[in-house]
Design a protein around this motif. Structure first.
Motif, PDB file in Angstrom:
ATOM      1  N   ARG A  71     -12.083  -8.835  10.987  1.00 43.82           N
ATOM      2  CA  ARG A  71     -12.160  -8.693   9.522  1.00 43.82           C
ATOM      3  C   ARG A  71     -12.561  -7.258   9.149  1.00 43.82           C
ATOM      4  O   ARG A  71     -11.991  -6.669   8.237  1.00 43.82           O
ATOM      5  CB  ARG A  71     -13.149  -9.694   8.928  1.00 43.82           C
ATOM      6  N   ASN A  72     -13.554  -6.716   9.869  1.00 44.07           N
ATOM      7  CA  ASN A  72     -13.962  -5.329   9.618  1.00 44.07           C
ATOM      8  C   ASN A  72     -12.782  -4.392   9.827  1.00 44.07           C
ATOM      9  O   ASN A  72     -12.531  -3.502   9.013  1.00 44.07           O
ATOM     10  CB  ASN A  72     -15.111  -4.914  10.549  1.00 44.07           C
ATOM     11  N   ASP A  73     -12.061  -4.595  10.928  1.00 45.36           N
ATOM     12  CA  ASP A  73     -10.923  -3.737  11.254  1.00 45.36           C
ATOM     13  C   ASP A  73      -9.861  -3.790  10.159  1.00 45.36           C
ATOM     14  O   ASP A  73      -9.323  -2.754   9.756  1.00 45.36           O
ATOM     15  CB  ASP A  73     -10.336  -4.143  12.611  1.00 45.36           C
ATOM     16  N   ALA A  74      -9.574  -4.979   9.663  1.00 41.36           N
ATOM     17  CA  ALA A  74      -8.572  -5.122   8.600  1.00 41.36           C
ATOM     18  C   ALA A  74      -9.017  -4.379   7.343  1.00 41.36           C
ATOM     19  O   ALA A  74      -8.210  -3.694   6.699  1.00 41.36           O
ATOM     20  CB  ALA A  74      -8.336  -6.602   8.292  1.00 41.36           C
ATOM     21  N   GLN A  75     -10.295  -4.479   7.006  1.00 44.70           N
ATOM     22  CA  GLN A  75     -10.805  -3.779   5.821  1.00 44.70           C
ATOM     23  C   GLN A  75     -10.761  -2.262   6.022  1.00 44.70           C
ATOM     24  O   GLN A  75     -10.437  -1.520   5.095  1.00 44.70           O
ATOM     25  CB  GLN A  75     -12.231  -4.224   5.515  1.00 44.70           C
ATOM     26  N   ILE A  76     -11.088  -1.814   7.218  1.00 41.72           N
ATOM     27  CA  ILE A  76     -11.043  -0.373   7.526  1.00 41.72           C
ATOM     28  C   ILE A  76      -9.611   0.132   7.367  1.00 41.72           C
ATOM     29  O   ILE A  76      -9.369   1.179   6.763  1.00 41.72           O
ATOM     30  CB  ILE A  76     -11.571  -0.086   8.942  1.00 41.72           C
ATOM     31  N   ARG A  77      -8.650  -0.625   7.885  1.00 43.95           N
ATOM     32  CA  ARG A  77      -7.243  -0.211   7.775  1.00 43.95           C
ATOM     33  C   ARG A  77      -6.811  -0.121   6.315  1.00 43.95           C
ATOM     34  O   ARG A  77      -6.125   0.816   5.917  1.00 43.95           O
ATOM     35  CB  ARG A  77      -6.335  -1.186   8.527  1.00 43.95           C
ATOM     36  N   THR A  78      -7.216  -1.087   5.506  1.00 43.05           N
ATOM     37  CA  THR A  78      -6.875  -1.073   4.080  1.00 43.05           C
ATOM     38  C   THR A  78      -7.467   0.151   3.396  1.00 43.05           C
ATOM     39  O   THR A  78      -6.798   0.816   2.598  1.00 43.05           O
ATOM     40  CB  THR A  78      -7.374  -2.361   3.398  1.00 43.05           C
ATOM     41  N   LEU A  79      -8.720   0.466   3.730  1.00 42.35           N
ATOM     42  CA  LEU A  79      -9.380   1.630   3.133  1.00 42.35           C
ATOM     43  C   LEU A  79      -8.763   2.938   3.628  1.00 42.35           C
ATOM     44  O   LEU A  79      -8.730   3.927   2.896  1.00 42.35           O
ATOM     45  CB  LEU A  79     -10.878   1.611   3.454  1.00 42.35           C
ATOM     46  N   ALA A  80      -8.288   2.957   4.868  1.00 46.05           N
ATOM     47  CA  ALA A  80      -7.765   4.188   5.469  1.00 46.05           C
ATOM     48  C   ALA A  80      -6.324   4.474   5.064  1.00 46.05           C
ATOM     49  O   ALA A  80      -5.887   5.626   5.140  1.00 46.05           O
ATOM     50  CB  ALA A  80      -7.869   4.106   6.993  1.00 46.05           C
ATOM     51  N   GLU A  81      -5.584   3.464   4.618  1.00 44.84           N
ATOM     52  CA  GLU A  81      -4.163   3.674   4.318  1.00 44.84           C
ATOM     53  C   GLU A  81      -3.908   4.821   3.346  1.00 44.84           C
ATOM     54  O   GLU A  81      -3.053   5.670   3.619  1.00 44.84           O
ATOM     55  CB  GLU A  81      -3.525   2.376   3.822  1.00 44.84           C
ATOM     56  N   PRO A  82      -4.625   4.910   2.212  1.00 43.20           N
ATOM     57  CA  PRO A  82      -4.360   6.047   1.308  1.00 43.20           C
ATOM     58  C   PRO A  82      -4.665   7.392   1.972  1.00 43.20           C
ATOM     59  O   PRO A  82      -3.935   8.367   1.791  1.00 43.20           O
ATOM     60  CB  PRO A  82      -5.302   5.804   0.127  1.00 43.20           C
ATOM     61  N   TRP A  83      -5.731   7.438   2.762  1.00 44.96           N
ATOM     62  CA  TRP A  83      -6.100   8.670   3.456  1.00 44.96           C
ATOM     63  C   TRP A  83      -5.030   9.041   4.477  1.00 44.96           C
ATOM     64  O   TRP A  83      -4.619  10.195   4.567  1.00 44.96           O
ATOM     65  CB  TRP A  83      -7.460   8.492   4.126  1.00 44.96           C
ATOM     66  N   LEU A  84      -4.542   8.063   5.238  1.00 47.13           N
ATOM     67  CA  LEU A  84      -3.501   8.334   6.232  1.00 47.13           C
ATOM     68  C   LEU A  84      -2.214   8.791   5.565  1.00 47.13           C
ATOM     69  O   LEU A  84      -1.543   9.695   6.056  1.00 47.13           O
ATOM     70  CB  LEU A  84      -3.251   7.087   7.086  1.00 47.13           C
ATOM     71  N   ALA A  85      -1.880   8.177   4.428  1.00 50.75           N
ATOM     72  CA  ALA A  85      -0.674   8.587   3.701  1.00 50.75           C
ATOM     73  C   ALA A  85      -0.807  10.026   3.225  1.00 50.75           C
ATOM     74  O   ALA A  85       0.145  10.809   3.288  1.00 50.75           O
ATOM     75  CB  ALA A  85      -0.430   7.652   2.518  1.00 50.75           C
ATOM     76  N   GLN A  86      -2.006  10.394   2.777  1.00 54.12           N
ATOM     77  CA  GLN A  86      -2.259  11.766   2.328  1.00 54.12           C
ATOM     78  C   GLN A  86      -2.107  12.749   3.493  1.00 54.12           C
ATOM     79  O   GLN A  86      -1.500  13.797   3.347  1.00 54.12           O
ATOM     80  CB  GLN A  86      -3.664  11.852   1.731  1.00 54.12           C
ATOM     81  N   VAL A  87      -2.638  12.395   4.648  1.00 54.59           N
ATOM     82  CA  VAL A  87      -2.528  13.259   5.835  1.00 54.59           C
ATOM     83  C   VAL A  87      -1.062  13.402   6.234  1.00 54.59           C
ATOM     84  O   VAL A  87      -0.590  14.507   6.518  1.00 54.59           O
ATOM     85  CB  VAL A  87      -3.372  12.710   7.004  1.00 54.59           C
ATOM     86  N   GLU A  88      -0.325  12.290   6.250  1.00 47.20           N
ATOM     87  CA  GLU A  88       1.100  12.351   6.592  1.00 47.20           C
ATOM     88  C   GLU A  88       1.855  13.242   5.618  1.00 47.20           C
ATOM     89  O   GLU A  88       2.706  14.026   6.020  1.00 47.20           O
ATOM     90  CB  GLU A  88       1.703  10.941   6.607  1.00 47.20           C
ATOM     91  N   HIS A  89       1.526  13.123   4.336  1.00 48.74           N
ATOM     92  CA  HIS A  89       2.193  13.935   3.312  1.00 48.74           C
ATOM     93  C   HIS A  89       1.915  15.417   3.537  1.00 48.74           C
ATOM     94  O   HIS A  89       2.802  16.255   3.365  1.00 48.74           O
ATOM     95  CB  HIS A  89       1.741  13.505   1.916  1.00 48.74           C
TER      96      HIS A  89
END
Length: 99
Positions: A71-89
């Motif tokens: 559950r923690n991992d799933a929440q971390i992934r949800t929180l990290a998605e915008p940050w990862l998208a920004q890094v990819e961009h």
């Protein structure tokens, strides 16, 4: 000092909770640091699990701990998605320049 397998599972759960807290605070360096700590604990757990076995009651506790970690991992992934998208961009234009 020898640790029981449950000590490792609890330590991994604790570290994953700290990782989630860091992600909530947008402390991505903290997330990476805790992720590294988890990796070390997981390796130690793998090594110890070759020599130790869990009792039935410990297996039930392990299952509960693993569910919380997932559950923690799933929440971390949800929180990290915008940050990862920004890094990819940020790297989108650079990848073309490198080729």
């Amino acid at each position: 000092m020898e640790h029981s397998l449950m000590d490792f599972y609890r330590a991994i759960e604790d570290t994953s909770a700290k990782m989630l807290e860091a992600a909530r605070d947008k402390d991505w360096e903290g997330v990476v640091r805790y992720e590294g700590a988890c990796s070390v604990l997981i390796e130690q757990l793998r090594f110890q699990s070759q020599e130790q076995q869990l009792l039935p009651e410990q297996r039930r506790e392990k299952a509960r701990i693993m569910q919380r970690i997932l559950r923690n991992d799933a929440q971390i992934r949800t929180l990290a998605e915008p940050w990862l998208a920004q890094v990819e961009h940020m790297f989108d234009g650079q990848s073309q320049a490198l080729h």
